[in-house]
Design a protein around this motif. Structure first.
Motif, PDB file in Angstrom:
ATOM      1  N   LEU A  11      41.084  41.186  77.085  1.00  0.00           N
ATOM      2  CA  LEU A  11      41.847  40.836  78.278  1.00  0.00           C
ATOM      3  C   LEU A  11      42.465  39.454  78.170  1.00  0.00           C
ATOM      4  CD1 LEU A  11      39.330  42.116  80.964  1.00  0.00           C
ATOM      5  CD2 LEU A  11      41.330  43.281  80.080  1.00  0.00           C
ATOM      6  N   LYS A  12      43.652  39.331  78.665  1.00  0.00           N
ATOM      7  CA  LYS A  12      44.334  38.052  78.711  1.00  0.00           C
ATOM      8  C   LYS A  12      44.005  37.416  80.058  1.00  0.00           C
ATOM      9  CE  LYS A  12      48.824  36.792  77.250  1.00  0.00           C
ATOM     10  NZ  LYS A  12      50.249  37.068  77.277  1.00  0.00           N
ATOM     11  N   LYS A  13      43.482  36.227  80.019  1.00  0.00           N
ATOM     12  CA  LYS A  13      43.092  35.564  81.261  1.00  0.00           C
ATOM     13  C   LYS A  13      44.040  34.422  81.551  1.00  0.00           C
ATOM     14  CE  LYS A  13      38.215  36.600  80.909  1.00  0.00           C
ATOM     15  NZ  LYS A  13      36.877  36.041  80.917  1.00  0.00           N
ATOM     16  N   GLY A  14      44.177  34.126  82.808  1.00  0.00           N
ATOM     17  CA  GLY A  14      45.020  33.014  83.212  1.00  0.00           C
ATOM     18  C   GLY A  14      45.245  33.053  84.705  1.00  0.00           C
ATOM     19  N   LYS A  15      45.896  32.035  85.189  1.00  0.00           N
ATOM     20  CA  LYS A  15      46.208  31.970  86.606  1.00  0.00           C
ATOM     21  C   LYS A  15      47.715  31.865  86.760  1.00  0.00           C
ATOM     22  CE  LYS A  15      41.984  30.010  88.330  1.00  0.00           C
ATOM     23  NZ  LYS A  15      41.399  29.079  89.262  1.00  0.00           N
ATOM     24  N   MET A  16      48.211  32.537  87.772  1.00  0.00           N
ATOM     25  CA  MET A  16      49.645  32.470  88.054  1.00  0.00           C
ATOM     26  C   MET A  16      49.933  31.125  88.710  1.00  0.00           C
ATOM     27  SD  MET A  16      50.482  36.265  89.462  1.00  0.00           S
ATOM     28  CE  MET A  16      52.225  35.919  89.487  1.00  0.00           C
ATOM     29  N   THR A  17      51.055  30.537  88.335  1.00  0.00           N
ATOM     30  CA  THR A  17      51.422  29.266  88.949  1.00  0.00           C
ATOM     31  C   THR A  17      51.952  29.484  90.364  1.00  0.00           C
ATOM     32  OG1 THR A  17      53.592  29.388  87.903  1.00  0.00           O
ATOM     33  CG2 THR A  17      51.890  28.129  86.764  1.00  0.00           C
ATOM     34  N   ARG A  18      52.577  30.641  90.575  1.00  0.00           N
ATOM     35  CA  ARG A  18      53.078  30.983  91.911  1.00  0.00           C
ATOM     36  C   ARG A  18      52.808  32.451  92.173  1.00  0.00           C
ATOM     37  NH1 ARG A  18      58.871  28.982  93.270  1.00  0.00           N
ATOM     38  NH2 ARG A  18      58.060  29.455  95.298  1.00  0.00           N
ATOM     39  N   LYS A  19      52.463  32.766  93.389  1.00  0.00           N
ATOM     40  CA  LYS A  19      52.240  34.149  93.790  1.00  0.00           C
ATOM     41  C   LYS A  19      53.591  34.858  93.882  1.00  0.00           C
ATOM     42  CE  LYS A  19      47.856  33.493  94.351  1.00  0.00           C
ATOM     43  NZ  LYS A  19      46.957  33.879  93.313  1.00  0.00           N
ATOM     44  N   PRO A  20      53.655  36.165  93.542  1.00  0.00           N
ATOM     45  CA  PRO A  20      54.936  36.884  93.560  1.00  0.00           C
ATOM     46  C   PRO A  20      55.640  36.853  94.924  1.00  0.00           C
ATOM     47  CG  PRO A  20      53.294  38.169  92.420  1.00  0.00           C
ATOM     48  CD  PRO A  20      52.586  36.985  93.004  1.00  0.00           C
ATOM     49  N   TRP A  21      54.904  36.892  96.002  1.00  0.00           N
ATOM     50  CA  TRP A  21      55.533  36.909  97.321  1.00  0.00           C
ATOM     51  C   TRP A  21      56.063  35.536  97.735  1.00  0.00           C
ATOM     52  CZ3 TRP A  21      50.420  37.989  96.410  1.00  0.00           C
ATOM     53  CH2 TRP A  21      49.501  37.047  96.795  1.00  0.00           C
ATOM     54  N   LEU A  22      55.736  34.484  96.970  1.00  0.00           N
ATOM     55  CA  LEU A  22      56.258  33.153  97.250  1.00  0.00           C
ATOM     56  C   LEU A  22      57.414  32.788  96.316  1.00  0.00           C
ATOM     57  CD1 LEU A  22      52.892  31.227  97.774  1.00  0.00           C
ATOM     58  CD2 LEU A  22      54.433  32.124  99.522  1.00  0.00           C
ATOM     59  N   MET A  23      57.740  33.657  95.374  1.00  0.00           N
ATOM     60  CA  MET A  23      58.821  33.397  94.415  1.00  0.00           C
ATOM     61  C   MET A  23      60.174  33.732  95.027  1.00  0.00           C
ATOM     62  SD  MET A  23      57.367  35.038  90.923  1.00  0.00           S
ATOM     63  CE  MET A  23      55.800  34.573  90.243  1.00  0.00           C
ATOM     64  N   GLN A  36      57.022  43.060  81.840  1.00  0.00           N
ATOM     65  CA  GLN A  36      57.351  44.357  81.260  1.00  0.00           C
ATOM     66  C   GLN A  36      57.541  44.248  79.750  1.00  0.00           C
ATOM     67  OE1 GLN A  36      60.756  45.429  83.603  1.00  0.00           O
ATOM     68  NE2 GLN A  36      59.524  46.329  85.232  1.00  0.00           N
ATOM     69  N   ASN A  37      58.154  43.176  79.296  1.00  0.00           N
ATOM     70  CA  ASN A  37      58.369  42.974  77.865  1.00  0.00           C
ATOM     71  C   ASN A  37      57.041  42.789  77.137  1.00  0.00           C
ATOM     72  OD1 ASN A  37      59.982  42.750  75.579  1.00  0.00           O
ATOM     73  ND2 ASN A  37      59.934  40.528  75.686  1.00  0.00           N
ATOM     74  N   GLU A  38      56.109  42.043  77.741  1.00  0.00           N
ATOM     75  CA  GLU A  38      54.791  41.844  77.129  1.00  0.00           C
ATOM     76  C   GLU A  38      54.036  43.170  77.023  1.00  0.00           C
ATOM     77  OE1 GLU A  38      52.816  38.855  79.444  1.00  0.00           O
ATOM     78  OE2 GLU A  38      53.974  37.231  78.549  1.00  0.00           O
ATOM     79  N   ALA A  39      54.121  44.001  78.056  1.00  0.00           N
ATOM     80  CA  ALA A  39      53.450  45.304  78.027  1.00  0.00           C
ATOM     81  C   ALA A  39      54.049  46.186  76.937  1.00  0.00           C
ATOM     82  CB  ALA A  39      53.564  45.986  79.388  1.00  0.00           C
ATOM     83  N   LYS A  40      55.370  46.169  76.822  1.00  0.00           N
ATOM     84  CA  LYS A  40      56.073  46.959  75.808  1.00  0.00           C
ATOM     85  C   LYS A  40      55.674  46.511  74.397  1.00  0.00           C
ATOM     86  CE  LYS A  40      60.875  48.238  74.797  1.00  0.00           C
ATOM     87  NZ  LYS A  40      62.247  48.020  75.244  1.00  0.00           N
ATOM     88  N   GLU A  41      55.640  45.203  74.166  1.00  0.00           N
ATOM     89  CA  GLU A  41      55.261  44.671  72.861  1.00  0.00           C
ATOM     90  C   GLU A  41      53.815  45.033  72.521  1.00  0.00           C
ATOM     91  OE1 GLU A  41      56.006  40.477  72.857  1.00  0.00           O
ATOM     92  OE2 GLU A  41      58.173  40.746  72.970  1.00  0.00           O
ATOM     93  N   TYR A  42      52.934  44.989  73.515  1.00  0.00           N
ATOM     94  CA  TYR A  42      51.537  45.345  73.273  1.00  0.00           C
ATOM     95  C   TYR A  42      51.415  46.822  72.889  1.00  0.00           C
ATOM     96  CZ  TYR A  42      46.704  46.594  73.968  1.00  0.00           C
ATOM     97  OH  TYR A  42      45.448  47.105  73.784  1.00  0.00           O
ATOM     98  N   LEU A  43      52.064  47.697  73.631  1.00  0.00           N
ATOM     99  CA  LEU A  43      51.992  49.124  73.323  1.00  0.00           C
ATOM    100  C   LEU A  43      52.511  49.407  71.912  1.00  0.00           C
ATOM    101  CD1 LEU A  43      53.072  50.692  76.706  1.00  0.00           C
ATOM    102  CD2 LEU A  43      50.831  50.854  75.633  1.00  0.00           C
ATOM    103  N   PHE A  44      53.628  48.804  71.553  1.00  0.00           N
ATOM    104  CA  PHE A  44      54.189  49.018  70.222  1.00  0.00           C
ATOM    105  C   PHE A  44      53.263  48.465  69.144  1.00  0.00           C
ATOM    106  CE2 PHE A  44      58.848  49.074  71.891  1.00  0.00           C
ATOM    107  CZ  PHE A  44      58.624  50.321  72.435  1.00  0.00           C
ATOM    108  N   GLY A  47      50.717  50.965  68.290  1.00  0.00           N
ATOM    109  CA  GLY A  47      51.266  52.244  67.857  1.00  0.00           C
ATOM    110  C   GLY A  47      51.470  53.260  68.966  1.00  0.00           C
ATOM    111  N   GLN A  48      51.579  52.803  70.205  1.00  0.00           N
ATOM    112  CA  GLN A  48      51.768  53.709  71.329  1.00  0.00           C
ATOM    113  C   GLN A  48      53.192  53.582  71.872  1.00  0.00           C
ATOM    114  OE1 GLN A  48      49.425  55.928  72.534  1.00  0.00           O
ATOM    115  NE2 GLN A  48      48.374  55.294  70.676  1.00  0.00           N
ATOM    116  N   PRO A  49      53.755  54.660  72.404  1.00  0.00           N
ATOM    117  CA  PRO A  49      55.094  54.569  73.005  1.00  0.00           C
ATOM    118  C   PRO A  49      55.016  54.039  74.439  1.00  0.00           C
ATOM    119  CG  PRO A  49      54.306  56.797  73.145  1.00  0.00           C
ATOM    120  CD  PRO A  49      53.268  56.030  72.371  1.00  0.00           C
ATOM    121  N   LEU A  50      56.112  53.523  74.904  1.00  0.00           N
ATOM    122  CA  LEU A  50      56.241  53.124  76.304  1.00  0.00           C
ATOM    123  C   LEU A  50      56.749  54.347  77.058  1.00  0.00           C
ATOM    124  CD1 LEU A  50      56.359  50.968  78.562  1.00  0.00           C
ATOM    125  CD2 LEU A  50      58.717  50.559  77.863  1.00  0.00           C
ATOM    126  N   VAL A  51      55.995  54.809  78.042  1.00  0.00           N
ATOM    127  CA  VAL A  51      56.364  56.000  78.800  1.00  0.00           C
ATOM    128  C   VAL A  51      56.766  55.567  80.202  1.00  0.00           C
ATOM    129  CG1 VAL A  51      55.569  58.220  79.690  1.00  0.00           C
ATOM    130  CG2 VAL A  51      54.773  57.423  77.468  1.00  0.00           C
TER     131      VAL A  51
END
Length: 71
Positions: A11-23, A36-44, A47-51
């Motif tokens: 698992l990647k751990k960390g804290k968001m600097t700003r909450k999405p509803w405050l952006m 989305q790009n990080e998820a895509k790169e991880y799946l690839f 060896g898994q496709p992005l569905v």
């Protein structure tokens, strides 16, 4: 028997600097695109496709750029 892998190494751990509803809309769009790009790169990398669903159909996108329509 499979060897147990500690969750800390998976698992990647960390804290968001700003909450999405405050952006601002632009910040939120950039944040979502990056996520989305990080998820895509991880799946690839494993060896898994992005569905995803587009125009009512499920598509599988592969690391080589090919796309396949799923049932």
């Amino acid at each position: 028997m499979a060897q147990d892998i500690p969750l800390d190494s998976i698992l990647k751990k960390g804290k968001m600097t700003r909450k999405p509803w405050l952006m601002t809309p632009a910040e939120r769009a950039d944040w979502l695109a990056k996520m989305q790009n990080e998820a895509k790169e991880y799946l690839f990398s494993i060896g898994q496709p992005l569905v995803y669903k587009k125009d009512g159909r499920f598509l599988a996108e592969y690391a080589d750029g090919t796309t396949k329509v799923l049932k």
